[in-house]
Structures are given as C-alpha cells and as structure tokens.
Design a protein around this motif. Structure first.
Motif, short mmCIF file in Angstrom:
data_model
loop_
_atom_site.label_atom_id
_atom_site.label_comp_id
_atom_site.label_asym_id
_atom_site.label_seq_id
_atom_site.Cartn_x
_atom_site.Cartn_y
_atom_site.Cartn_z
N MET A 34 0.81 -1.21 0.00
CA MET A 34 0.00 0.00 0.00
C MET A 34 0.85 1.27 0.00
N CYS A 35 2.17 1.12 -0.09
CA CYS A 35 3.08 2.27 -0.15
C CYS A 35 3.37 2.63 -1.61
N GLY A 36 3.68 3.92 -1.83
CA GLY A 36 4.03 4.36 -3.17
C GLY A 36 3.15 5.49 -3.65
N CYS A 37 3.16 5.73 -4.96
CA CYS A 37 2.39 6.81 -5.58
C CYS A 37 1.16 6.21 -6.26
N PHE A 38 0.00 6.78 -5.98
CA PHE A 38 -1.25 6.21 -6.48
C PHE A 38 -2.19 7.28 -7.03
N GLU A 39 -2.87 6.94 -8.12
CA GLU A 39 -4.04 7.70 -8.52
C GLU A 39 -5.22 7.11 -7.77
N VAL A 40 -5.91 7.95 -7.00
CA VAL A 40 -6.96 7.46 -6.11
C VAL A 40 -8.32 7.96 -6.58
N ALA A 70 1.95 7.43 -0.42
CA ALA A 70 1.90 6.68 0.83
C ALA A 70 3.33 6.35 1.24
N GLN A 71 3.79 7.05 2.29
CA GLN A 71 5.18 7.01 2.73
C GLN A 71 5.36 5.97 3.84
N LEU A 72 6.28 5.04 3.65
CA LEU A 72 6.62 4.09 4.71
C LEU A 72 7.42 4.83 5.78
N THR A 193 -4.45 -5.64 -5.06
CA THR A 193 -4.92 -6.00 -6.41
C THR A 193 -3.76 -5.92 -7.41
N ASP A 194 -4.06 -6.31 -8.65
CA ASP A 194 -3.02 -6.25 -9.69
C ASP A 194 -2.71 -4.81 -10.09
N TYR A 195 -3.63 -3.87 -9.78
CA TYR A 195 -3.38 -2.46 -10.12
C TYR A 195 -2.87 -1.65 -8.94
N GLY A 196 -2.90 -2.18 -7.75
CA GLY A 196 -2.49 -1.47 -6.54
C GLY A 196 -3.22 -2.04 -5.35
N TRP A 197 -4.23 -1.31 -4.86
CA TRP A 197 -5.05 -1.87 -3.79
C TRP A 197 -6.42 -1.20 -3.75
N LEU A 198 -7.32 -1.86 -3.03
CA LEU A 198 -8.71 -1.45 -2.98
C LEU A 198 -9.15 -1.30 -1.53
N HIS A 199 -9.84 -0.19 -1.23
CA HIS A 199 -10.47 -0.02 0.08
C HIS A 199 -11.98 -0.08 -0.13
N ASP A 200 -12.55 -1.22 0.22
CA ASP A 200 -13.97 -1.49 0.02
C ASP A 200 -14.67 -1.34 1.37
N GLN A 201 -15.73 -0.53 1.42
CA GLN A 201 -16.39 -0.23 2.70
C GLN A 201 -17.90 -0.46 2.63
N ASP A 202 -18.42 -1.03 3.70
CA ASP A 202 -19.86 -1.12 3.92
C ASP A 202 -20.12 -0.52 5.30
N ASN A 203 -20.66 0.71 5.32
CA ASN A 203 -20.76 1.48 6.55
C ASN A 203 -22.21 1.68 6.99
N VAL A 229 1.12 4.26 -9.78
CA VAL A 229 1.76 4.97 -10.89
C VAL A 229 3.21 5.19 -10.53
N ASP A 230 3.98 5.69 -11.47
CA ASP A 230 5.41 5.90 -11.23
C ASP A 230 5.64 6.89 -10.09
N ASP A 231 6.58 6.57 -9.21
CA ASP A 231 6.86 7.42 -8.05
C ASP A 231 7.22 8.85 -8.43
N SER A 232 7.77 9.03 -9.63
CA SER A 232 8.20 10.37 -10.05
C SER A 232 7.04 11.36 -10.07
N ARG A 233 5.82 10.88 -10.26
CA ARG A 233 4.67 11.78 -10.28
C ARG A 233 4.40 12.39 -8.91
N CYS A 234 4.90 11.74 -7.87
CA CYS A 234 4.70 12.24 -6.51
C CYS A 234 5.97 12.88 -5.95
N GLN A 235 6.92 13.23 -6.81
CA GLN A 235 8.19 13.76 -6.32
C GLN A 235 8.04 15.02 -5.46
#
Length: 300
Positions: A34-40, A70-72, A193-203, A229-235
């Motif tokens: 779950m660490c890295g640069c993501f389009e959310v 998402a910074q470790l 997931t294969d694209y990153g990760w998913l936060h699925d909620q039932d509230n 996505v590539d970390d460079s986008r979050c530089q």
C-alpha cells in the motif's frame, strides 16, 4: 497408511514455525504494497435509509479523484506505519496536504474504541483474542485517533485481504453537513490488487445515546481504488515529506505518550475557535514543547 502419513505431513507443514513465519512475511508484504504513488478514486453513496422522517434526505453521492503518496514511516517486524499525503493542483504548482495515517501492529492488545461525541474508550484484549492478527490503527490528519480494529490477513486463491468492522467518527465529508447521527460503524476491506489496492467499505450511520440501543439511520457504500503509478509523479510530495518529517515525528511521539496512558480519551473539538489540525498545520509550530502544549490543550 499413505493417507495417514499425508495427513500428518500436512499438519506438520501448517504448524511448523517456518510456515508461521512465512505467513507473517506475506502479511508484511501485503501491508507494504500500500506504499508508493497512487491515482486514487474516492466513491461514496448512501444505499439504504431507515429513517422514519418523511423529510429525510440522503447524503449526495460523492466521487473525488486525487494523487496520493503513501510514505513508509516505520518498518519493523511487528509494526508498519504508512503516512498518506495528497498532492493537488498542477504538476508545476502542486500543493501538498498531510492526509491520514495507518499503523499496523502485530498481535496488539491495546485499543481505543470510538464511542461517539469525540470520546474513545480504552479496551485491553487478551493475547489469545489477537493471536495471529494485525491491528490497523487509523489516525486523523493531525495524528489524533480515528478508528482501529484487529483481524487476520487472508492469503487465498491468489488474493490478499484484511476485513474488519469497527466504530469510527463521522468522515470529514459528513462532519460539517450531518448532525443527525454521531457514530459510523465501518466495514473495512483492504485488498491488494493487480493495479495497486482497494479499500472497500460497507458502513452504517448510527445514532448512539447513553443507555439506549444503537439506531441505524442509513447504510453507505464506499469503494476507493488506489492505482499504482510511477513514483516520479509524486516527487513534490516526497520532497515535502523529507522537509517536514521531523516535525510530524514529534507530533507522533506526543500522541504515543498520550495513548500509552491506557485510559479513556475525550477530545475538545476546538481550542481558541480552531480545530487541532489548524494549530498543528501552522508552520511556526515546530518545537516539541509547543507541540506538546497544543495537543494537551485538546485533551479533556
């Protein structure tokens, strides 16, 4: 005889310490994925209403897009801490917003359960209750408490996921718009997931009053995707964190001391007519003494 030997071999394979260690390593890898640069993409919609008020209106469906780093922060055998930061604006003029934080603790026994009206009740569990489990502790943008729960990471059929149900305050998108409920019961699923990760909620949106049974006002679905996505986008965000991480380490240290008191916690909503995050986001508030004093002023 062969069946007996095969069954015994299977039992030994499952119970051997090496197998348990392999499971823990899979858990750690899933969390750190779950660490890295993501389009959310943040998606929330109210699905069912149980209000008896004919004038009741559900919350509007909300969809937002963002770029998130998402910074470790901590990487230990029994603790992994991830700081989330939003990057908004244009690539040439980005604005960085310190977002939520998630800490993962292995076989943790100390919990702060949200009880409504800015109160968290301390609860200690036994070692047996949390055996093999990871606690996810989620914090507000100012590192004050939000919600937490303990469950087992599951790795099966090519999937890695963690599921839990726990109480939480109203989300920020609802806090200034809704006053007809005071507790959210969150059903959280974090899946790699294969694209990153998913936060699925039932509230569930819940009305909680002392001495009375909880009343479910409405149900809500949340579906948030994190596409790697590539970390460079979050530089710009990476650079911002390097410049500001020391201050937030001091903030976390103070909160760790508060949580370590192991007693119920009630927080003021505002001090000097400002919420805590506005005090701590002040660039002039950087010294440990001032940070400590500010946080203590919010503790009742």
């Amino acid at each position: 005889m062969k069946r007996v030997v095969s069954a015994l071999a299977l039992i030994l394979a499952v119970t051997l310490p090496g197998n348990a260690q392999n499971k823990i390593m899979k858990d750690q890898d899933a969390i750190k994925a779950m660490c890295g640069c993501f389009e959310v993409t943040f998606n929330f919609t109210e699905t069912f209403s149980f209000s008896k008020d004919s004038l009741y209106r559900p919350s509007e469906t909300k969809t937002d897009l963002g770029l998130e780093w998402a910074q470790l922060v901590t990487d230990e055998d029994d603790k992994i801490s991830i700081q989330h930061l939003l990057q908004v604006g244009t690539p040439d003029q980005p604005m960085i917003i310190k977002h939520w934080r998630q800490d993962w603790l292995f076989e943790n026994t100390d919990f702060y359960r949200y009880n409504g009206d800015n109160e968290w009740v301390f609860e200690a569990k036994s070692n047996d209750e949390v055996e093999g489990q990871w606690t996810q502790k989620v914090y507000q943008v100012d590192d004050s408490p939000r919600y937490e729960g303990s469950s087992t990471w599951v790795h099966v059929d090519g999937k890695s996921y963690w599921e839990n149900i726990t109480t939480a305050p109203l989300p920020r998108r609802e806090r200034t718009k809704r006053s007809d409920y005071n507790v959210t019961i969150r059903g959280n699923r974090q899946e790699i997931t294969d694209y990153g990760w998913l936060h699925d909620q039932d509230n569930a949106k819940v009305i909680r009053k002392n001495g009375k049974k909880d009343v479910v006002l409405a149900k809500e679905k949340g579906y948030n995707t994190y596409v790697k996505v590539d970390d460079s986008r979050c530089q710009p965000t990476i650079d911002w964190w390097k410049a500001n991480q020391n201050k937030w380490a001091l903030v976390r240290a103070k909160w760790d001391e508060v949580y370590g008191r192991n007693k119920d916690l009630i927080l003021n909503t505002k001090v000097d007519n400002k919420p805590l995050y506005k005090h701590l986001f002040n660039e002039d508030v950087v010294e440990q003494k001032e940070i400590n004093k500010t946080i203590e002023s919010f503790i009742k």
